[in-house]
Design a protein around this motif. Structure first.
Motif, PDB file in Angstrom:
ATOM      1  N   GLN A 154     -85.691  42.451  -8.735  1.00 13.55           N
ATOM      2  CA  GLN A 154     -86.615  42.070  -9.811  1.00 13.55           C
ATOM      3  C   GLN A 154     -87.743  43.102  -9.926  1.00 13.55           C
ATOM      4  OE1 GLN A 154     -87.241  38.133 -10.874  1.00 13.55           O
ATOM      5  NE2 GLN A 154     -85.891  37.284  -9.321  1.00 13.55           N
ATOM      6  N   HIS A 155     -88.114  43.655  -8.791  1.00 16.85           N
ATOM      7  CA  HIS A 155     -89.153  44.686  -8.788  1.00 16.85           C
ATOM      8  C   HIS A 155     -88.649  45.978  -9.459  1.00 16.85           C
ATOM      9  CE1 HIS A 155     -92.924  45.900  -6.226  1.00 16.85           C
ATOM     10  NE2 HIS A 155     -93.074  46.177  -7.503  1.00 16.85           N
ATOM     11  N   PHE A 156     -87.384  46.300  -9.224  1.00 23.14           N
ATOM     12  CA  PHE A 156     -86.791  47.477  -9.886  1.00 23.14           C
ATOM     13  C   PHE A 156     -86.828  47.295 -11.409  1.00 23.14           C
ATOM     14  CE2 PHE A 156     -83.672  48.178  -6.071  1.00 23.14           C
ATOM     15  CZ  PHE A 156     -84.702  48.730  -5.323  1.00 23.14           C
ATOM     16  N   THR A 157     -86.482  46.078 -11.855  1.00 21.62           N
ATOM     17  CA  THR A 157     -86.460  45.799 -13.300  1.00 21.62           C
ATOM     18  C   THR A 157     -87.851  45.960 -13.895  1.00 21.62           C
ATOM     19  OG1 THR A 157     -84.633  44.262 -12.967  1.00 21.62           O
ATOM     20  CG2 THR A 157     -85.846  44.054 -15.041  1.00 21.62           C
ATOM     21  N   LEU A 158     -88.845  45.471 -13.158  1.00 19.70           N
ATOM     22  CA  LEU A 158     -90.225  45.599 -13.633  1.00 19.70           C
ATOM     23  C   LEU A 158     -90.626  47.075 -13.724  1.00 19.70           C
ATOM     24  CD1 LEU A 158     -93.112  43.317 -12.867  1.00 19.70           C
ATOM     25  CD2 LEU A 158     -93.455  45.709 -12.309  1.00 19.70           C
ATOM     26  N   TYR A 159     -90.253  47.838 -12.714  1.00 24.96           N
ATOM     27  CA  TYR A 159     -90.544  49.290 -12.710  1.00 24.96           C
ATOM     28  C   TYR A 159     -89.882  49.974 -13.911  1.00 24.96           C
ATOM     29  CZ  TYR A 159     -88.606  53.923 -11.520  1.00 24.96           C
ATOM     30  OH  TYR A 159     -88.147  55.220 -11.565  1.00 24.96           O
ATOM     31  N   LEU A 219     -96.315  55.217  -9.626  1.00 23.11           N
ATOM     32  CA  LEU A 219     -96.745  54.571  -8.370  1.00 23.11           C
ATOM     33  C   LEU A 219     -95.597  53.747  -7.795  1.00 23.11           C
ATOM     34  CD1 LEU A 219    -100.429  53.411  -9.052  1.00 23.11           C
ATOM     35  CD2 LEU A 219     -99.654  55.193  -7.465  1.00 23.11           C
ATOM     36  N   HIS A 220     -94.832  53.088  -8.687  1.00 20.75           N
ATOM     37  CA  HIS A 220     -93.676  52.339  -8.183  1.00 20.75           C
ATOM     38  C   HIS A 220     -92.667  53.277  -7.530  1.00 20.75           C
ATOM     39  CE1 HIS A 220     -94.899  48.675 -10.511  1.00 20.75           C
ATOM     40  NE2 HIS A 220     -94.449  48.154  -9.398  1.00 20.75           N
ATOM     41  N   GLU A 221     -92.477  54.459  -8.091  1.00 19.01           N
ATOM     42  CA  GLU A 221     -91.540  55.400  -7.461  1.00 19.01           C
ATOM     43  C   GLU A 221     -92.032  55.793  -6.069  1.00 19.01           C
ATOM     44  OE1 GLU A 221     -90.471  58.683  -9.971  1.00 19.01           O
ATOM     45  OE2 GLU A 221     -89.610  57.357 -11.501  1.00 19.01           O
ATOM     46  N   LEU A 234     -98.917  51.274  -1.515  1.00 16.39           N
ATOM     47  CA  LEU A 234     -98.638  49.876  -1.156  1.00 16.39           C
ATOM     48  C   LEU A 234     -98.868  48.997  -2.371  1.00 16.39           C
ATOM     49  CD1 LEU A 234     -98.356  47.330   0.578  1.00 16.39           C
ATOM     50  CD2 LEU A 234    -100.607  47.797   1.553  1.00 16.39           C
ATOM     51  N   ASP A 235     -97.796  48.429  -2.883  1.00 20.77           N
ATOM     52  CA  ASP A 235     -97.874  47.538  -4.037  1.00 20.77           C
ATOM     53  C   ASP A 235     -98.301  46.156  -3.566  1.00 20.77           C
ATOM     54  OD1 ASP A 235     -97.524  46.095  -6.377  1.00 20.77           O
ATOM     55  OD2 ASP A 235     -95.607  47.026  -6.877  1.00 20.77           O
ATOM     56  N   CYS A 236     -99.476  45.732  -4.013  1.00 18.70           N
ATOM     57  CA  CYS A 236     -99.988  44.402  -3.633  1.00 18.70           C
ATOM     58  C   CYS A 236     -99.997  43.428  -4.797  1.00 18.70           C
ATOM     59  CB  CYS A 236    -101.408  44.523  -3.089  1.00 18.70           C
ATOM     60  SG  CYS A 236    -101.492  45.355  -1.527  1.00 18.70           S
ATOM     61  N   GLU A 262     -98.761  40.525  -7.058  1.00 17.87           N
ATOM     62  CA  GLU A 262     -98.022  39.339  -6.583  1.00 17.87           C
ATOM     63  C   GLU A 262     -96.519  39.463  -6.810  1.00 17.87           C
ATOM     64  OE1 GLU A 262    -100.180  36.175  -8.474  1.00 17.87           O
ATOM     65  OE2 GLU A 262    -101.517  35.956  -6.750  1.00 17.87           O
ATOM     66  N   HIS A 263     -96.116  40.188  -7.878  1.00 14.15           N
ATOM     67  CA  HIS A 263     -94.670  40.301  -8.142  1.00 14.15           C
ATOM     68  C   HIS A 263     -93.945  41.024  -7.000  1.00 14.15           C
ATOM     69  CE1 HIS A 263     -96.043  44.240 -10.040  1.00 14.15           C
ATOM     70  NE2 HIS A 263     -95.153  44.624  -9.152  1.00 14.15           N
ATOM     71  N   ALA A 264     -94.728  41.748  -6.160  1.00 14.12           N
ATOM     72  CA  ALA A 264     -94.102  42.503  -5.062  1.00 14.12           C
ATOM     73  C   ALA A 264     -93.695  41.603  -3.899  1.00 14.12           C
ATOM     74  CB  ALA A 264     -95.054  43.594  -4.565  1.00 14.12           C
TER      75      ALA A 264
HETATM   76 FE   LIG Z   1     -94.921  46.430  -8.528  1.00 15.46          FE
END
Ligand SMILES: [Fe+2]
Length: 200
Positions: A25-30, A75-77, A155-157, A159-161
């Protein structure tokens, strides 16, 4: 040139305490940020710049959100690239953390306290001004990003992370994050950052 999302499926099934469902789900968001970055860049190229306006204007609104999508993508990458429980902190990274924070444990505690201070990102950076490690917190993806920094750890903080795996238990997610850091990546980023500082 359009940006293309990177494939991070290599980390699926390999993290401790961060599930594949959470990651997918995080990949999709990215990928959504990459898509929006392309959309913003395409639209900006066609805008009437004479219509720029601080209160409202199509060009101005796109400019105001451009860094959100750009940092949201990259940043996600950096975050996905620095996950994969690999290696150990180098002597150089340990030494830098001790110089800046007093000890490795104090450094980790600072990262966690920083995470507790933002709903967004914590970045561990090599600050080219004082040539020390720092932790900075970001709101959204672009607010709070200090200049003259080379990012060592992202560091992704948001909530979706972590909400799928940990609900509101952010502290447990932070422990999991440190279990999964790809130190090889962080070590290389620090070495490269120090070279960049020399050139500055
Ligand atoms: Fe994220």
């Amino acid at each position: 040139m359009a940006h293309t999302p990177k494939d991070f499926s290599n980390i699926l099934g390999k993290l401790k305490g961060i599930s594949d469902n959470q990651l997918r789900q995080h990949f999709t968001l990215y990928e959504g940020y990459v898509k929006k970055l392309n959309e913003i860049e395409e639209k900006l190229a066609k805008q009437d710049k004479a219509a720029a306006n601080y209160s409202f204007g199509e060009f101005s609104e796109l400019k105001r959100r451009e860094a959100v999508a750009f940092n949201g993508a990259f940043l996600h990458e950096m975050y996905f690239e620095n996950l994969l429980s690999k290696g150990a902190p180098s002597a150089e990274l340990k030494k830098a953390s001790e110089a800046a924070f007093g000890s490795w444990d104090a450094f980790v505690a600072d990262v966690k306290a920083s995470a507790g201070s933002t709903p967004g990102w914590v970045l561990v950076t090599y600050n080219k001004v004082d040539q020390k490690l720092h932790t900075y917190i970001l709101f959204e993806h672009h607010v709070g990003l200090a200049v003259h920094q080379e990012i060592v750890l992202a560091l992704d903080c948001w909530e979706h992370a972590f909400m799928i795996d940990y609900g509101i238990k952010k502290a447990d997610y932070l422990n999991a994050f440190f279990e999964n850091v790809n130190w090889d990546v962080a070590n290389k980023r620090l070495s490269a950052a120090k070279l960049a500082a020399v050139k500055k």
